[in-house]
Design a protein around this motif. Sequence first.
Motif, PDB file in Angstrom:
ATOM      1  N   PHE A 158       0.730  -1.167   0.143  1.00 49.54           N
ATOM      2  CA  PHE A 158      -0.036   0.019   0.214  1.00 49.54           C
ATOM      3  C   PHE A 158       0.797   1.368  -0.019  1.00 49.54           C
ATOM      4  N   CYS A 159       2.190   1.171   0.043  1.00 51.73           N
ATOM      5  CA  CYS A 159       2.923   2.248   0.048  1.00 51.73           C
ATOM      6  C   CYS A 159       4.246   2.146  -0.901  1.00 51.73           C
ATOM      7  N   ALA A 160       4.866   0.972  -0.657  1.00 52.13           N
ATOM      8  CA  ALA A 160       6.148   0.854  -1.564  1.00 52.13           C
ATOM      9  C   ALA A 160       5.678   0.877  -3.185  1.00 52.13           C
ATOM     10  N   PRO A 161       6.781   1.567  -3.906  1.00 53.29           N
ATOM     11  CA  PRO A 161       8.261   1.720  -3.663  1.00 53.29           C
ATOM     12  C   PRO A 161       8.590   3.244  -3.408  1.00 53.29           C
ATOM     13  N   HIS A 162       7.360   4.092  -2.821  1.00 50.66           N
ATOM     14  CA  HIS A 162       7.422   5.553  -2.733  1.00 50.66           C
ATOM     15  C   HIS A 162       8.994   5.736  -1.939  1.00 50.66           C
ATOM     16  N   ALA A 163       9.163   5.181  -0.839  1.00 58.31           N
ATOM     17  CA  ALA A 163      10.480   5.439  -0.122  1.00 58.31           C
ATOM     18  C   ALA A 163      11.652   4.926  -0.658  1.00 58.31           C
ATOM     19  N   GLU A 164      11.712   3.980  -1.571  1.00 60.52           N
ATOM     20  CA  GLU A 164      12.888   3.571  -2.328  1.00 60.52           C
ATOM     21  C   GLU A 164      13.071   4.634  -3.354  1.00 60.52           C
ATOM     22  N   LYS A 165      12.054   5.047  -4.108  1.00 61.94           N
ATOM     23  CA  LYS A 165      12.167   5.983  -4.994  1.00 61.94           C
ATOM     24  C   LYS A 165      12.680   7.367  -4.359  1.00 61.94           C
ATOM     25  N   MET A 166      12.223   7.655  -3.480  1.00 67.68           N
ATOM     26  CA  MET A 166      12.742   9.071  -2.728  1.00 67.68           C
ATOM     27  C   MET A 166      13.855   8.972  -2.044  1.00 67.68           C
ATOM     28  N   PHE A 167      14.084   7.931  -1.287  1.00 67.33           N
ATOM     29  CA  PHE A 167      15.504   7.980  -0.590  1.00 67.33           C
ATOM     30  C   PHE A 167      16.520   6.793  -0.823  1.00 67.33           C
ATOM     31  N   GLY A 168      16.135   5.845  -2.026  1.00 67.79           N
ATOM     32  CA  GLY A 168      16.951   4.854  -2.054  1.00 67.79           C
ATOM     33  C   GLY A 168      16.543   3.532  -1.628  1.00 67.79           C
TER      34      GLY A 168
ATOM     35  N   PHE B 231      -8.589   1.199   3.073  1.00 70.55           N
ATOM     36  CA  PHE B 231      -7.698   1.206   2.031  1.00 70.55           C
ATOM     37  C   PHE B 231      -7.792   2.402   1.063  1.00 70.55           C
ATOM     38  N   THR B 232      -6.893   2.986   0.695  1.00 77.10           N
ATOM     39  CA  THR B 232      -6.967   3.614  -0.471  1.00 77.10           C
ATOM     40  C   THR B 232      -5.893   3.694  -1.450  1.00 77.10           C
TER      41      THR B 232
ATOM     42  N   LYS C 229     -11.865   8.653  -8.460  1.00 76.33           N
ATOM     43  CA  LYS C 229     -11.760   9.428  -9.648  1.00 76.33           C
ATOM     44  C   LYS C 229     -11.240  10.725  -9.310  1.00 76.33           C
ATOM     45  N   ASP C 230     -11.053  11.174  -8.198  1.00 77.23           N
ATOM     46  CA  ASP C 230     -10.889  12.513  -7.683  1.00 77.23           C
ATOM     47  C   ASP C 230      -9.638  12.692  -6.979  1.00 77.23           C
ATOM     48  N   PRO C 231      -8.697  13.479  -7.084  1.00 78.33           N
ATOM     49  CA  PRO C 231      -7.555  13.311  -6.166  1.00 78.33           C
ATOM     50  C   PRO C 231      -7.801  13.460  -4.640  1.00 78.33           C
ATOM     51  N   ASP C 232      -9.176  14.401  -4.395  1.00 79.40           N
ATOM     52  CA  ASP C 232      -9.553  14.793  -3.027  1.00 79.40           C
ATOM     53  C   ASP C 232     -10.040  13.702  -2.496  1.00 79.40           C
ATOM     54  N   ASP C 233     -10.402  12.359  -3.240  1.00 78.66           N
ATOM     55  CA  ASP C 233     -10.759  11.029  -2.652  1.00 78.66           C
ATOM     56  C   ASP C 233      -9.663  10.621  -1.629  1.00 78.66           C
ATOM     57  N   LEU C 234      -8.319  10.874  -2.309  1.00 80.87           N
ATOM     58  CA  LEU C 234      -7.309  10.180  -1.595  1.00 80.87           C
ATOM     59  C   LEU C 234      -7.146  10.629  -0.290  1.00 80.87           C
ATOM     60  N   LEU C 235      -7.934  11.734   0.174  1.00 80.61           N
ATOM     61  CA  LEU C 235      -7.631  12.299   1.421  1.00 80.61           C
ATOM     62  C   LEU C 235      -8.350  11.516   2.741  1.00 80.61           C
ATOM     63  N   SER C 236      -9.447  10.816   2.068  1.00 78.60           N
ATOM     64  CA  SER C 236     -10.437  10.178   3.112  1.00 78.60           C
ATOM     65  C   SER C 236      -9.999   8.959   3.613  1.00 78.60           C
ATOM     66  N   PHE C 237      -9.757   8.480   4.641  1.00 76.72           N
ATOM     67  CA  PHE C 237      -9.360   7.123   4.906  1.00 76.72           C
ATOM     68  C   PHE C 237     -10.827   6.426   5.930  1.00 76.72           C
ATOM     69  N   SER C 238     -11.728   7.172   5.603  1.00 76.02           N
ATOM     70  CA  SER C 238     -13.088   6.647   6.304  1.00 76.02           C
ATOM     71  C   SER C 238     -13.993   5.866   5.341  1.00 76.02           C
ATOM     72  N   PRO C 239     -14.864   5.037   5.870  1.00 69.78           N
ATOM     73  CA  PRO C 239     -15.496   4.265   4.820  1.00 69.78           C
ATOM     74  C   PRO C 239     -16.769   5.071   4.343  1.00 69.78           C
ATOM     75  N   GLU C 240     -16.857   6.376   4.346  1.00 71.16           N
ATOM     76  CA  GLU C 240     -18.009   7.103   3.742  1.00 71.16           C
ATOM     77  C   GLU C 240     -17.952   7.088   2.433  1.00 71.16           C
ATOM     78  N   LYS C 241     -16.843   7.037   1.925  1.00 75.57           N
ATOM     79  CA  LYS C 241     -16.335   6.918   0.532  1.00 75.57           C
ATOM     80  C   LYS C 241     -15.618   5.817   0.139  1.00 75.57           C
ATOM     81  N   GLU C 242     -16.543   4.982  -0.516  1.00 71.89           N
ATOM     82  CA  GLU C 242     -15.968   4.032  -0.961  1.00 71.89           C
ATOM     83  C   GLU C 242     -15.086   4.015  -2.225  1.00 71.89           C
TER      84      GLU C 242
END
Length: 478
Positions: free
Chosen positions: A205-215, A373-374, A394-407
């Motif tokens: 759910f996260c990788a490979p962000h840290a590897e791309k950023m920091f090695g 999960f987002t 479909k909208d970047p704003d949806d990435l802000l919510s980790f609650s179940p209100e937005k499926e």
Amino acid sequence: MNSDPRIIMVDPGFGPDSFDSYRDSHWSSVINHGLCSISAYVKSHGYADISLLDVRQLKDWEDFDRRMKEARPDVVAITMRSCDHKNVARALESARTANPSVRTVIGGPHPTALPADLPRDDLVDHVVVGEGEIAFRELLDDICAGRTPPRLIHGASPVLDDLPFEDRELYDYARTVRMANYPGIFKPPMVTMVTCRGCAFRCGFCAPHAEKMFGKRMRYRSPERVLEELSELHHRWGYRSIKFYNSDFLARPGWVHEFCDLYGRSGIGADIMIQTRASSLCRHEDALAALRDVGLKLVLMGWESGSQRILDFLQKGCSVEDNFRSAEICRRQGIMFGGSFMFGVPTETPTDIRASVELAQKARPYFTSVAFFTPLPGSYLYEYCEKNDLSLVKDPDDLLSFSPEKEKIKGVDYDSARAGAEEILGMKFGGRRMGRLVRGVYVLTKGNLKLRHFLVYSYSKLVSNPLYRRLNRRTKPR
């Protein structure tokens, strides 16, 4: 351009509701350590005219535009997460309007993971991929010398001990330190600290962000350098609490023991909060005990699930047994702990959800949190969801919510996931009905941070009470 360009850094906040949100809570006033480090580094190389526009401290876009116009910067540098598309696009437009010849720079997690996916690409002059200190300083050198820097810049990784201490007063830091996380346990002033960069694990759910950023490897500041900065901050702010933002503080136990020896002899005496992995805690109980002896009060862990199948699907690198044992070890060491859970994962079944509820009920963490999960753009599971046409985002704003209100994921039984989340949140108050109330109150107090702060403070005082801790001192039989 002159040799001392006017530089504006932009913190875009957390989505469309960010304006006027720098208020009375730890999370609403948290600083961006990356921006603070970059600011300190370029200032140490002679670029002194740097200021910050923090969306959270402004009233609205009109206020933002006015301040940008008054500053009329030569260079605007914006940090960006995947949820920041709209705010970053609007900030770029404001910068170009204030000064048509301004040089715009974007960096941060999202451009590093997906440098081709940028808002208002036509308004972006330079994109920094990876770490920003050296790259931004060299970019400024080129601009001031009349050279033409490339659009895409791959940032070199600095030796962490060679970096100056962060420029925390880029923000309104006097206000920030007054807000302690987990009030009722930790007293203000509170400072936050990062002692390493990178991550040794590859959670889907996260990788490979840290590897791309920091090695690929984790890089550490020396314990001596960390203690030097903590001592300077203590002299300046007199803090009583420290929160370490490392994702896995116990990953290198030798480093922890060296730090504890130095910190214990320093006389600072502030209480400590860390984040770590359950598997690391199980392997390094001796390091945990050393931290306890110098002031560790709370350990936060991402348990994610009580289902081994889901943990394996998430590529978590931990076991359900690790989650249980981490709770037992913390109790044995007399340390409060929190466990976070993730529901709404692709392929999740009611059986998996039930396993997480049972883990929470038996391990009995002092604090629990539940996220849904987002699919984070650029992550392994984002690619999985795109490949299998599972994403409803479909909208970047949806990435802000980790609650179940937005499926967010097709095929997920959100009714069962909501029920499981409510049962976990309400287990200290009598069950699912109270959990539903807890979740509802948390949502309703979004705009009243003073009330939310009071509720969190009251709960923190409850679970840190010696009588409560005696009653809650054992995990239940499995």
